[in-house]
Design an enzyme around this catalytic site. Structure first.
Site, PDB file in Angstrom:
ATOM      1  CG  ASN A  69      -6.474  -1.352  -0.191  1.00  0.00           C
ATOM      2  OD1 ASN A  69      -5.715  -0.828  -1.000  1.00  0.00           O
ATOM      3  ND2 ASN A  69      -6.086  -1.767   1.001  1.00  0.00           N
TER       4      ASN A  69
ATOM      5  CB  CYS B 299      -0.928   0.017   1.211  1.00  0.00           C
ATOM      6  SG  CYS B 299      -2.041  -1.377   1.212  1.00  0.00           S
TER       7      CYS B 299
ATOM      8  CG  HIS C 298      -3.405   3.138   0.955  1.00  0.00           C
ATOM      9  ND1 HIS C 298      -3.535   2.763  -0.357  1.00  0.00           N
ATOM     10  CD2 HIS C 298      -3.749   2.066   1.710  1.00  0.00           C
ATOM     11  CE1 HIS C 298      -3.933   1.500  -0.386  1.00  0.00           C
ATOM     12  NE2 HIS C 298      -4.066   1.056   0.853  1.00  0.00           N
TER      13      HIS C 298
HETATM   14  O1  UT7 Z   1      -4.156  -1.268   3.085  1.00  0.00           O
HETATM   15  C1  UT7 Z   1      -3.684  -1.769   4.283  1.00  0.00           C
HETATM   16  C2  UT7 Z   1      -4.292  -3.050   4.540  1.00  0.00           C
HETATM   17  N1  UT7 Z   1      -5.514  -3.190   5.199  1.00  0.00           N
HETATM   18  C3  UT7 Z   1      -6.050  -2.407   6.147  1.00  0.00           C
HETATM   19  O2  UT7 Z   1      -5.656  -1.304   6.441  1.00  0.00           O
HETATM   20  C4  UT7 Z   1      -7.223  -3.009   6.870  1.00  0.00           C
HETATM   21  C5  UT7 Z   1      -7.313  -2.546   8.306  1.00  0.00           C
HETATM   22  N2  UT7 Z   1      -8.388  -3.224   9.002  1.00  0.00           N
HETATM   23  C6  UT7 Z   1      -9.679  -3.028   8.721  1.00  0.00           C
HETATM   24  O3  UT7 Z   1     -10.004  -2.234   7.864  1.00  0.00           O
HETATM   25  C7  UT7 Z   1     -10.723  -3.773   9.545  1.00  0.00           C
HETATM   26  O4  UT7 Z   1     -10.086  -4.466  10.601  1.00  0.00           O
HETATM   27  C8  UT7 Z   1     -11.568  -4.768   8.690  1.00  0.00           C
HETATM   28  C9  UT7 Z   1     -12.488  -3.996   7.765  1.00  0.00           C
HETATM   29  C10 UT7 Z   1     -10.656  -5.673   7.899  1.00  0.00           C
HETATM   30  C11 UT7 Z   1     -12.448  -5.615   9.609  1.00  0.00           C
HETATM   31  O5  UT7 Z   1     -13.246  -4.792  10.413  1.00  0.00           O
HETATM   32  P1  UT7 Z   1     -13.335  -5.062  11.995  1.00  0.00           P
HETATM   33  O6  UT7 Z   1     -14.304  -4.118  12.518  1.00  0.00           O
HETATM   34  O7  UT7 Z   1     -11.933  -4.991  12.536  1.00  0.00           O
HETATM   35  O8  UT7 Z   1     -13.907  -6.528  12.043  1.00  0.00           O
HETATM   36  P2  UT7 Z   1     -13.283  -7.854  12.685  1.00  0.00           P
HETATM   37  O9  UT7 Z   1     -12.118  -8.331  11.899  1.00  0.00           O
HETATM   38  O10 UT7 Z   1     -13.087  -7.615  14.146  1.00  0.00           O
HETATM   39  O11 UT7 Z   1     -14.478  -8.874  12.473  1.00  0.00           O
HETATM   40  C12 UT7 Z   1     -15.746  -8.664  13.078  1.00  0.00           C
HETATM   41  C13 UT7 Z   1     -16.670  -9.812  12.676  1.00  0.00           C
HETATM   42  C14 UT7 Z   1     -16.039 -11.187  12.866  1.00  0.00           C
HETATM   43  O12 UT7 Z   1     -17.048 -12.046  13.335  1.00  0.00           O
HETATM   44  P3  UT7 Z   1     -17.151 -12.409  14.915  1.00  0.00           P
HETATM   45  O13 UT7 Z   1     -15.837 -13.063  15.234  1.00  0.00           O
HETATM   46  O14 UT7 Z   1     -17.349 -11.112  15.603  1.00  0.00           O
HETATM   47  O15 UT7 Z   1     -18.328 -13.320  14.949  1.00  0.00           O
HETATM   48  C15 UT7 Z   1     -15.649 -11.598  11.457  1.00  0.00           C
HETATM   49  O16 UT7 Z   1     -15.659 -12.994  11.289  1.00  0.00           O
HETATM   50  O17 UT7 Z   1     -16.997  -9.712  11.282  1.00  0.00           O
HETATM   51  C16 UT7 Z   1     -16.751 -10.981  10.631  1.00  0.00           C
HETATM   52  N3  UT7 Z   1     -16.376 -10.717   9.247  1.00  0.00           N
HETATM   53  C17 UT7 Z   1     -17.276 -10.558   8.269  1.00  0.00           C
HETATM   54  N4  UT7 Z   1     -18.613 -10.561   8.272  1.00  0.00           N
HETATM   55  C18 UT7 Z   1     -19.237 -10.330   7.091  1.00  0.00           C
HETATM   56  C19 UT7 Z   1     -15.122 -10.595   8.718  1.00  0.00           C
HETATM   57  N5  UT7 Z   1     -15.206 -10.339   7.400  1.00  0.00           N
HETATM   58  C20 UT7 Z   1     -16.529 -10.298   7.095  1.00  0.00           C
HETATM   59  C21 UT7 Z   1     -17.236 -10.061   5.899  1.00  0.00           C
HETATM   60  N6  UT7 Z   1     -18.593 -10.084   5.963  1.00  0.00           N
HETATM   61  N7  UT7 Z   1     -16.625  -9.807   4.740  1.00  0.00           N
END
Ligand code: UT7
Length: 333
Positions: free
Chosen positions: A288, A113, A258
């Site tokens: 992204n 990124c 980014h």
């Molecule tokens: O470019 C640099 C690279 N990337 C980043 O900068 C990404 C940085 N991180 C993020 O943007 C966020 O952490 C995410 C968008 C990736 C995830 O959001 P979050 O609020 O941190 O969610 P989480 O990973 O804590 O997951 C919450 C829940 C989980 O379920 P449980 O364990 O609470 O039951 C996941 O399994 O959401 C679930 N989950 C989904 N649900 C529906 C994970 N991916 C998905 C999905 N659809 N696509």
């Protein structure tokens, strides 16, 4: 004093659009979850057989024409990507096979990124030292070739999209334009928080059936850890480049961060005291696009009139590695 500036820009995204509803047909996810957590509504997806050098070619041709140049005027290619067309050689060489550039040097940057800012910084230094005059800097990704579009991969697959952007950087003696300074950082102890493990460089054959069964050829991300580190690192490197150049945040006309997550963008904008109208966000349309994100945002900001001659433009990025970087420039076209 000799410095570098941008005189041409271009971008290209493949025509196919996959909406959040389309993703929900492939995996257990929803438009509501994706939009709420990230701000993404859709992403562009390349058809099978198209690689990042193909997308880069279209963006590069536009940027070179926009600069009023031909390929023969370019004396170096710097190509930022995390999905090179082949394991080696780099995609800068693959691009050379698609566009006649003669035998100019072709360099790949693998900073994910942050790749486009690293690439612009390297171009700036090659130009300042007089080693080059005109450098094509490209960022291009075909993420869709390597995402797990099943529920197993949903935490990563919904985030990324395909696309390419390019700029032509040239030398200038004008002190009122061009790159003022930049910061570059990396903290490799977090390399395993966002990576594609396979193919491995230390395993005979590089890839085994077992690795494929374990989905090790797909990206793995500790999303919360990335998020936690991203916001403070963005803010630190913005303050650092402002301090180095003697500008204040109020002087900035446009901030292009980014685009990893709208929540990150908004938090950084708020913490730095930047009004929303000075902060670019296009993640809703593209997801992204990693190394392509910043040049795509640059092109769109020129098109919508927010980025114009003499604008003080601030770029910043954070991503896998971890790597992070910022760059401040006086826009000259
Ligand atoms: O470019 C640099 C690279 N990337 C980043 O900068 C990404 C940085 N991180 C993020 O943007 C966020 O952490 C995410 C968008 C990736 C995830 O959001 P979050 O609020 O941190 O969610 P989480 O990973 O804590 O997951 C919450 C829940 C989980 O379920 P449980 O364990 O609470 O039951 C996941 O399994 O959401 C679930 N989950 C989904 N649900 C529906 C994970 N991916 C998905 C999905 N659809 N696509």
């Amino acid at each position: 004093m000799r410095r570098s500036t941008v005189i041409g820009t271009g971008f290209y995204v493949p025509p196919d659009i996959w909406t959040n509803e389309d993703m929900a047909k492939l995996m257990d996810t929803s438009d509501e979850w994706i939009q709420e957590r990230t701000g993404i509504k859709q992403r562009h997806i390349a058809e099978e057989g198209i690689g990042c050098a193909d997308l880069a070619k279209v963006a590069a041709e536009q940027a070179i024409a926009d600069a009023g140049m031909t390929n023969q005027d370019i004396d170096m290619i710097i190509f930022a990507t995390l999905i090179p067309d082949v394991f080696f050689p780099g995609s800068a060489c693959v691009l050379q096979s698609k566009m006649p550039f003669g035998t100019i040097p072709a360099l790949d940057i693998r900073q994910q990124c942050t790749g486009f800012i690293y690439a612009m910084a390297i171009a700036d230094r090659f130009i300042r030292t007089g080693w080059c005059d005109n450098i094509l800097v490209v960022g291009s990704e075909v993420h869709s070739a390597g995402l797990d579009f099943t529920t197993r991969g949903r935490d990563v697959a919904v985030l990324f999209g395909d696309g390419a952007g390019a700029v032509v950087m040239v030398s200038t003696e004008n002190e009122n334009e061009g790159v003022l300074d930049f910061t570059l950082h990396a903290e490799g102890e977090h390399y395993d928080k966002l990576l594609i493990p396979a193919p491995y460089g230390y395993v005979r054959g590089r890839i085994t059936h077992e690795m494929i069964d374990n989905a090790e050829h797909y990206p793995k991300m500790d999303g919360r850890a990335v998020f936690r580190h991203a916001v403070p690192r963005f803010c630190e490197c913005i303050s650092e480049v402002l301090e180095k150049t003697g500008y204040s945040i109020e002087d900035v006309d446009l901030f292009i961060p980014h685009q990893a997550n709208d929540r990150i963008t908004n938090m950084v904008g708020e913490r730095m005291g930047l009004p929303a109208e000075k902060v670019v966000s296009n993640i809703a349309s593209y997801g992204n696009t990693t190394a392509a994100t910043i040049p795509i945002c640059i092109c769109e900001s020129r098109q919508d009139g927010r980025l114009k001659k003499d604008s003080l433009l601030l770029l910043a990025a954070f991503g896998s590695g971890f790597t992070w970087a910022s760059l401040l420039m006086r826009w000259s076209i």
